[in-house]
Enzyme design. Structure first.
Site, PDB file in Angstrom:
ATOM      1  N   CYS A   9      -1.445   0.706   7.293  1.00  0.00           N
ATOM      2  CA  CYS A   9      -2.875   0.389   7.410  1.00  0.00           C
ATOM      3  C   CYS A   9      -3.235  -0.868   6.622  1.00  0.00           C
ATOM      4  O   CYS A   9      -3.400  -1.945   7.180  1.00  0.00           O
ATOM      5  CB  CYS A   9      -3.740   1.557   6.935  1.00  0.00           C
ATOM      6  N   ARG A  10      -3.368  -0.718   5.316  1.00  0.00           N
ATOM      7  CA  ARG A  10      -3.904  -1.803   4.491  1.00  0.00           C
ATOM      8  C   ARG A  10      -2.956  -2.987   4.328  1.00  0.00           C
ATOM      9  O   ARG A  10      -3.364  -4.131   4.527  1.00  0.00           O
ATOM     10  CB  ARG A  10      -4.306  -1.258   3.115  1.00  0.00           C
ATOM     11  N   SER A  11      -1.719  -2.736   3.927  1.00  0.00           N
ATOM     12  CA  SER A  11      -0.830  -3.871   3.642  1.00  0.00           C
ATOM     13  C   SER A  11      -0.435  -4.647   4.898  1.00  0.00           C
ATOM     14  O   SER A  11      -0.386  -5.886   4.837  1.00  0.00           O
ATOM     15  CB  SER A  11       0.387  -3.451   2.820  1.00  0.00           C
ATOM     16  N   CYS A  57       0.864  -1.179   0.000  1.00  0.00           N
ATOM     17  CA  CYS A  57       0.000   0.000   0.000  1.00  0.00           C
ATOM     18  C   CYS A  57       0.904   1.235   0.000  1.00  0.00           C
ATOM     19  O   CYS A  57       2.088   1.141  -0.326  1.00  0.00           O
ATOM     20  CB  CYS A  57      -0.983  -0.016   1.162  1.00  0.00           C
ATOM     21  N   ASP A  79      -8.122   3.414   1.215  1.00  0.00           N
ATOM     22  CA  ASP A  79      -7.218   3.847   2.277  1.00  0.00           C
ATOM     23  C   ASP A  79      -8.035   4.441   3.425  1.00  0.00           C
ATOM     24  O   ASP A  79      -8.716   5.445   3.242  1.00  0.00           O
ATOM     25  CB  ASP A  79      -6.244   4.886   1.733  1.00  0.00           C
ATOM     26  N   ASN A 122       2.397   1.512   4.315  1.00  0.00           N
ATOM     27  CA  ASN A 122       2.622   0.251   5.027  1.00  0.00           C
ATOM     28  C   ASN A 122       2.286   0.356   6.513  1.00  0.00           C
ATOM     29  O   ASN A 122       2.946  -0.234   7.351  1.00  0.00           O
ATOM     30  CB  ASN A 122       4.063  -0.239   4.818  1.00  0.00           C
TER      31      ASN A 122
END
Length: 160
Positions: free
Chosen positions: A14-16, A9, A126, A12
């Site tokens: 939140c999402r990934s 993401c 995001d 690095n």
């Protein structure tokens, strides 16, 4: 045989890292963890060495996932030598990854949500600038895509 997966993401945090933790736990539950190498990274360098966003950790913790040991890092060109699957959370990060992909990369570079088995958006949004609900939405999408990715790896690579 080991198959390697990198979730990417922007920062690095939140999402990934959420995808990394969920995929790691799903793979362990399926008895496939020993056959996988799993990591996450960001295209940006703002958060290198930092823990995931506390809101990500809290939302993940409520569903039994632990992000506490993860630390942000920036994706590097050498990652294309070490990972079979480089999976972007959104089109902007995919574009950045395509620009840095070495000519000899023979793995899979694409959107993570392409592995979601049901109707779903093409991107994991995001949640950073939104409210807490965004982190739960990320988890909902990531859980589905992780299940789809595991099924794909079983089929395509004979895992399990």
């Amino acid at each position: 045989m080991t198959v390697s997966v990198l979730f990417v993401c922007l920062g690095n945090i939140c999402r990934s890292p959420t995808a990394e933790a969920v995929f790691r736990q799903r793979a362990a539950a399926a008895g496939l963890l020993a056959q996988l190498r799993i990591d996450s990274a960001g295209t940006g360098d703002w958060h290198i060495g930092k823990a995931p966003d506390p809101r990500s950790g809290e939302a993940a913790g409520q569903r039994g996932y632990d992000l506490s040991a993860l630390r942000a890092r920036q994706v590097a060109t050498t990652d294309f030598q070490h990972f079979d699957y480089v999976l972007a959370m959104d089109h902007a990060n995919l574009h950045d990854l395509q620009a840095m992909r070495p000519d000899g990369f023979s793995g899979h570079l694409g959107l993570f949500m392409a592995f979601h088995p049901g109707p779903a958006p093409t991107e994991v949004p995001d949640p950073y600038y939104g409210g807490r609900d965004g982190f739960n939405t990320v988890l909902d999408l990531v859980e589905g895509a992780c299940d789809g990715l595991l099924a794909h790896l079983r089929r395509e690579h004979g895992l399990g």
